[in-house]
Design a protein around this motif. Sequence first.
Motif, short mmCIF file in Angstrom:
data_model
loop_
_atom_site.label_atom_id
_atom_site.label_comp_id
_atom_site.label_asym_id
_atom_site.label_seq_id
_atom_site.Cartn_x
_atom_site.Cartn_y
_atom_site.Cartn_z
N ALA A 259 51.40 19.35 26.64
CA ALA A 259 50.46 20.20 27.38
C ALA A 259 49.01 19.91 27.03
O ALA A 259 48.65 19.77 25.86
CB ALA A 259 50.76 21.68 27.11
N GLY A 260 48.19 19.79 28.04
CA GLY A 260 46.76 19.57 27.84
C GLY A 260 45.98 20.82 28.19
O GLY A 260 44.78 20.78 28.45
N GLU A 261 46.68 21.95 28.19
CA GLU A 261 45.99 23.20 28.54
C GLU A 261 46.62 24.36 27.78
O GLU A 261 47.83 24.36 27.54
CB GLU A 261 46.07 23.46 30.05
N PRO A 262 45.80 25.34 27.38
CA PRO A 262 46.37 26.51 26.70
C PRO A 262 47.31 27.25 27.65
O PRO A 262 47.19 27.15 28.87
CB PRO A 262 45.15 27.36 26.36
N ASP A 263 48.25 28.02 27.06
CA ASP A 263 49.27 28.67 27.90
C ASP A 263 49.05 30.18 28.04
O ASP A 263 49.97 30.90 28.40
CB ASP A 263 50.67 28.38 27.34
N PHE A 264 47.84 30.66 27.75
CA PHE A 264 47.57 32.09 27.89
C PHE A 264 47.24 32.40 29.36
O PHE A 264 46.81 31.52 30.10
CB PHE A 264 46.37 32.49 27.02
N PRO A 265 47.41 33.68 29.75
CA PRO A 265 47.02 34.00 31.14
C PRO A 265 45.50 34.03 31.30
O PRO A 265 44.76 34.15 30.32
CB PRO A 265 47.62 35.39 31.35
N THR A 266 45.08 33.92 32.54
CA THR A 266 43.65 34.11 32.85
C THR A 266 43.26 35.53 32.41
O THR A 266 44.00 36.48 32.68
CB THR A 266 43.43 33.97 34.37
N TYR B 67 39.02 29.83 27.97
CA TYR B 67 39.54 31.02 28.67
C TYR B 67 40.89 30.74 29.32
O TYR B 67 41.36 31.56 30.11
CB TYR B 67 38.51 31.51 29.70
N SER B 68 41.47 29.60 29.02
CA SER B 68 42.78 29.26 29.58
C SER B 68 42.72 29.30 31.11
O SER B 68 43.61 29.83 31.77
CB SER B 68 43.82 30.27 29.06
N MET B 69 41.65 28.75 31.68
CA MET B 69 41.44 28.81 33.13
C MET B 69 41.38 27.40 33.74
O MET B 69 40.55 27.12 34.60
CB MET B 69 40.16 29.61 33.44
N THR B 70 42.29 26.54 33.29
CA THR B 70 42.25 25.14 33.73
C THR B 70 42.32 24.96 35.25
O THR B 70 41.58 24.17 35.81
CB THR B 70 43.41 24.36 33.07
N GLY B 71 43.21 25.72 35.88
CA GLY B 71 43.43 25.53 37.32
C GLY B 71 42.33 26.10 38.20
O GLY B 71 42.28 25.81 39.40
N TRP B 72 41.42 26.87 37.61
CA TRP B 72 40.33 27.43 38.42
C TRP B 72 39.30 26.36 38.74
O TRP B 72 38.52 26.52 39.67
CB TRP B 72 39.66 28.59 37.69
N ARG B 73 39.27 25.33 37.95
CA ARG B 73 38.34 24.19 38.09
C ARG B 73 36.89 24.66 38.08
O ARG B 73 36.20 24.70 39.11
CB ARG B 73 38.64 23.37 39.36
N GLU C 52 40.96 35.75 19.32
CA GLU C 52 42.37 36.12 19.13
C GLU C 52 43.30 34.97 19.54
O GLU C 52 44.25 34.64 18.83
CB GLU C 52 42.65 37.27 20.11
N ARG C 53 42.97 34.36 20.65
CA ARG C 53 43.81 33.26 21.16
C ARG C 53 43.70 32.03 20.25
O ARG C 53 44.68 31.33 20.02
CB ARG C 53 43.39 32.91 22.59
N THR C 54 42.50 31.80 19.74
CA THR C 54 42.32 30.66 18.84
C THR C 54 43.16 30.87 17.57
O THR C 54 43.78 29.92 17.06
CB THR C 54 40.83 30.50 18.49
N ALA C 55 43.20 32.12 17.08
CA ALA C 55 44.01 32.40 15.88
C ALA C 55 45.48 32.13 16.17
O ALA C 55 46.21 31.58 15.33
CB ALA C 55 43.79 33.85 15.45
N ASN C 56 45.89 32.46 17.37
CA ASN C 56 47.29 32.21 17.74
C ASN C 56 47.57 30.70 17.80
O ASN C 56 48.60 30.23 17.33
CB ASN C 56 47.56 32.89 19.10
N LEU C 57 46.62 29.96 18.35
CA LEU C 57 46.80 28.50 18.42
C LEU C 57 46.81 27.89 17.02
O LEU C 57 47.56 26.94 16.74
CB LEU C 57 45.68 27.86 19.25
N GLN C 58 45.99 28.45 16.13
CA GLN C 58 45.93 27.94 14.76
C GLN C 58 47.31 28.09 14.08
O GLN C 58 47.78 27.20 13.37
CB GLN C 58 44.86 28.67 13.96
N LYS C 59 47.95 29.23 14.36
CA LYS C 59 49.28 29.46 13.79
C LYS C 59 50.27 28.42 14.32
O LYS C 59 51.06 27.85 13.57
CB LYS C 59 49.72 30.88 14.19
N ARG C 60 50.17 28.13 15.61
CA ARG C 60 51.10 27.16 16.20
C ARG C 60 50.78 25.74 15.71
O ARG C 60 51.67 24.92 15.51
CB ARG C 60 51.06 27.25 17.72
N ARG C 61 49.47 25.47 15.51
CA ARG C 61 49.09 24.18 14.92
C ARG C 61 49.81 23.99 13.59
O ARG C 61 50.39 22.94 13.30
CB ARG C 61 47.57 24.14 14.68
#
Length: 413
Positions: free
Chosen positions: A51-58, A254-260, A306-315
Amino acid sequence: MPDSNKPASVETPDDFFASRMSRFQPSPSQIASARVRELVAEGRDIVKLTAGEPDFPTPETAKAAALEVMDANEIRYAPINGLLPMRRAAQAKFERDNGLHYELDELTVGAGTKQVLFNALMCSLNFGDEAIIPAPYWTSYTDMVQLAGGTPVVVECPPEAGFKMTAAQLEAAITPRTKWLLFSSPSNPTGAVYSPQHMRELADVLLAHPHVHILADDVYEHLIYDGRTFSTFAQVEPALFGRTVTCNGVSKAYSMTGWRLGFAGGPKKIIANMSKMQSQSTSGVNAVAQGAAVAALHSPLDLVHERTANLQKRRDMLFDALSQIPKLQCARPEGAMYIFCSCAGAIGKRTPDGKIIESDTDFVMYLLDSVGVAVVQGSAYGLEPYFRASFVATEPDLVRGGKLIREACAALT
Ligand SMILES: Cc1ncc(COP(=O)(O)O)c(C=O)c1O
């Protein structure tokens, strides 16, 4: 049933296509993606670490703002350089996060950070002009430079240097034809984050070469771990402000990849030329995406943190798994969403069905076929033999992916 009314197709001759089409490559992850699709179609369960994009909702505020724009029917052609509230939001973001002040005519808005980078290169590069690109790099950098007619000058940054370019390397890469330094921190694919001190050293080199401009790709700004500080050139050295284009967007933060939606701040004339380039391609970004981005950028950064902390845990989960595998070698990434892992220990080894692993592409295909784990080969990012594993996956998939890669490595003799 074949359609009898459809005329027989004639293959378009190769010389129909413009020479510019042979100057760049399509996305390199597509070799693996095509195989992933085949395997999924065969019913295989694939662990995707691509995945090249975060998986959180908009963010909810962004979605609500988009609905408001639609309800108000304010969905006409938008100005090429962005609606005023969008440029104001970008202006406020640069002030708040980076201490940079751009006037409204020093800002432009495009369909993603990618488009603003593309516009900057397309409006400035002539044949023979050079752009310095530290490697490993995001694959699009070299391709976009070549498509624009420029020459990428790739500077190899080895793992011992944390995949970071030194001031001496930068100095050595500059020639009279250098137009840009294309720079990203945190980096895709290595997650390398340049410290303010390191940026200072690079800035000192740049100060001595006034013809070099800086294209700063800050899209991973907020995906930065362990309390590190983000810095960008125009902030580190105000004397570089007048020759830096600072690019950012809502995709990763902001996990908004598809909004372009991306934006850039820079010298008025460069920004005007970037907009001119965009005016004959996509025109202005749709107002719905701009409304959503305005809301995201104006909201407090708590959600982002908050989301960055979650990604850090997954890292850490993926790193802990990969770093214990004898044939692999990797460092804990400082930012972004990927672990860039050396598979040198697997090269030359034999797979259970007798094939020799000769390259990182062979290794990636072996992982996919033997244990059903998808990653991307390092050669796509300008450094071999490596692979990029994204930690944007579910926690069970990260654990399972790590375990399967370990089994695949153990089976190599
Ligand atoms: C380094 C880098 N820059 C830019 C982009 C594109 O960002 P956007 O979605 O804003 O176009 C990506 C996407 O993967 C990236 O990795």
